[in-house]
Design a protein around this motif. Structure first.
Motif, mmCIF file in Angstrom:
data_model
loop_
_atom_site.group_PDB
_atom_site.id
_atom_site.type_symbol
_atom_site.label_atom_id
_atom_site.label_comp_id
_atom_site.label_asym_id
_atom_site.label_seq_id
_atom_site.Cartn_x
_atom_site.Cartn_y
_atom_site.Cartn_z
ATOM 1 N N GLN A 117 0.846 -1.189 0.000
ATOM 2 C CA GLN A 117 0.000 0.000 0.000
ATOM 3 C C GLN A 117 0.877 1.233 0.000
ATOM 4 O O GLN A 117 2.032 1.170 0.389
ATOM 5 C CB GLN A 117 -0.853 0.041 1.277
ATOM 6 C CG GLN A 117 -1.651 -1.196 1.552
ATOM 7 C CD GLN A 117 -2.710 -1.447 0.504
ATOM 8 O OE1 GLN A 117 -3.115 -0.525 -0.203
ATOM 9 N NE2 GLN A 117 -3.146 -2.665 0.370
ATOM 10 N N SER A 118 0.289 2.367 -0.369
ATOM 11 C CA SER A 118 1.051 3.593 -0.168
ATOM 12 C C SER A 118 0.985 3.955 1.315
ATOM 13 O O SER A 118 -0.011 3.706 1.993
ATOM 14 C CB SER A 118 0.511 4.727 -1.031
ATOM 15 O OG SER A 118 -0.742 5.139 -0.580
ATOM 16 N N VAL A 119 2.085 4.463 1.804
ATOM 17 C CA VAL A 119 2.236 4.719 3.237
ATOM 18 C C VAL A 119 2.775 6.127 3.422
ATOM 19 O O VAL A 119 3.723 6.522 2.735
ATOM 20 C CB VAL A 119 3.230 3.702 3.850
ATOM 21 C CG1 VAL A 119 3.488 4.018 5.310
ATOM 22 C CG2 VAL A 119 2.705 2.283 3.716
ATOM 23 N N GLU A 120 2.172 6.893 4.327
ATOM 24 C CA GLU A 120 2.650 8.241 4.592
ATOM 25 C C GLU A 120 3.225 8.305 6.005
ATOM 26 O O GLU A 120 2.623 7.817 6.956
ATOM 27 C CB GLU A 120 1.505 9.254 4.423
ATOM 28 C CG GLU A 120 2.002 10.666 4.220
ATOM 29 C CD GLU A 120 0.935 11.586 3.624
ATOM 30 O OE1 GLU A 120 1.268 12.735 3.307
ATOM 31 O OE2 GLU A 120 -0.229 11.155 3.484
ATOM 32 N N LEU A 121 4.418 8.905 6.111
ATOM 33 C CA LEU A 121 5.111 8.986 7.399
ATOM 34 C C LEU A 121 5.137 10.439 7.861
ATOM 35 O O LEU A 121 5.555 11.323 7.117
ATOM 36 C CB LEU A 121 6.553 8.504 7.241
ATOM 37 C CG LEU A 121 6.776 7.183 6.513
ATOM 38 C CD1 LEU A 121 8.273 6.939 6.332
ATOM 39 C CD2 LEU A 121 6.150 6.043 7.279
ATOM 40 N N PHE A 122 4.693 10.667 9.099
ATOM 41 C CA PHE A 122 4.722 12.009 9.654
ATOM 42 C C PHE A 122 5.662 12.002 10.858
ATOM 43 O O PHE A 122 5.375 11.354 11.870
ATOM 44 C CB PHE A 122 3.319 12.440 10.107
ATOM 45 C CG PHE A 122 2.321 12.486 8.973
ATOM 46 C CD1 PHE A 122 2.194 13.623 8.194
ATOM 47 C CD2 PHE A 122 1.531 11.386 8.688
ATOM 48 C CE1 PHE A 122 1.287 13.661 7.143
ATOM 49 C CE2 PHE A 122 0.612 11.425 7.634
ATOM 50 C CZ PHE A 122 0.492 12.561 6.865
ATOM 51 N N PRO A 123 6.782 12.717 10.775
ATOM 52 C CA PRO A 123 7.720 12.710 11.901
ATOM 53 C C PRO A 123 7.131 13.444 13.113
ATOM 54 O O PRO A 123 6.164 14.198 12.973
ATOM 55 C CB PRO A 123 8.939 13.454 11.341
ATOM 56 C CG PRO A 123 8.428 14.279 10.218
ATOM 57 C CD PRO A 123 7.220 13.554 9.665
ATOM 58 N N ILE A 158 7.703 -1.035 5.150
ATOM 59 C CA ILE A 158 8.319 0.211 4.678
ATOM 60 C C ILE A 158 9.688 -0.068 4.040
ATOM 61 O O ILE A 158 10.007 0.443 2.969
ATOM 62 C CB ILE A 158 8.427 1.224 5.836
ATOM 63 C CG1 ILE A 158 7.009 1.673 6.212
ATOM 64 C CG2 ILE A 158 9.306 2.414 5.454
ATOM 65 C CD1 ILE A 158 6.911 2.424 7.508
#
Lengths: 74, 74
Positions: free
Chosen positions: B25-31, B65
């Motif tokens: 899947q597409s994955v979004e990472l927010f620090p 990831i």
């Protein structure tokens, strides 16, 4: 740079990648799919909100992502 | 699960995380940031477009990831 619209374009999102390093940003990862054989990595710059494509093969890009996952400031 | 609106909410995006494994899947990472001390990881499911939060400390999440970055199918 070279970021295309999300979702509807049946090609890769990234046509070229940014070589300058970025710091602590949100980063979106798109795995290879039937319409794009490459992984696309799109970072959203904090202040401008501008989206830039990063090179998934660049060691510094992998480090930034690893640091985000590890909950550390890159 | 527990995904809040992006950008404007001065809190964490994720209030709870999905424990079931997801695939490619597409994955979004927010620090971590001034309004959220945790890393938020949001995956967008391919068919439904639904957004779910993943646990950044779960080994399988890190593996998904890493596989995306390595340009492999998870």
């Amino acid at each position: 740079m070279g970021h295309r619209g999300l979702g509807v374009d049946p090609r890769c999102r990234c046509i070229e990648t940014e070589s300058r390093r970025i710091g602590k940003q949100s980063v979106e990862l798109f795995p290879p799919s039937s319409h794009c054989k490459d992984t696309d990595i799109v970072a959203t710059l904090k202040i401008s909100g501008k989206e830039i494509c990063l090179d998934p093969t660049a060691p510094w890009v992998k480090k930034v992502i690893e640091k985000i996952i590890a909950n550390k400031a890159p």
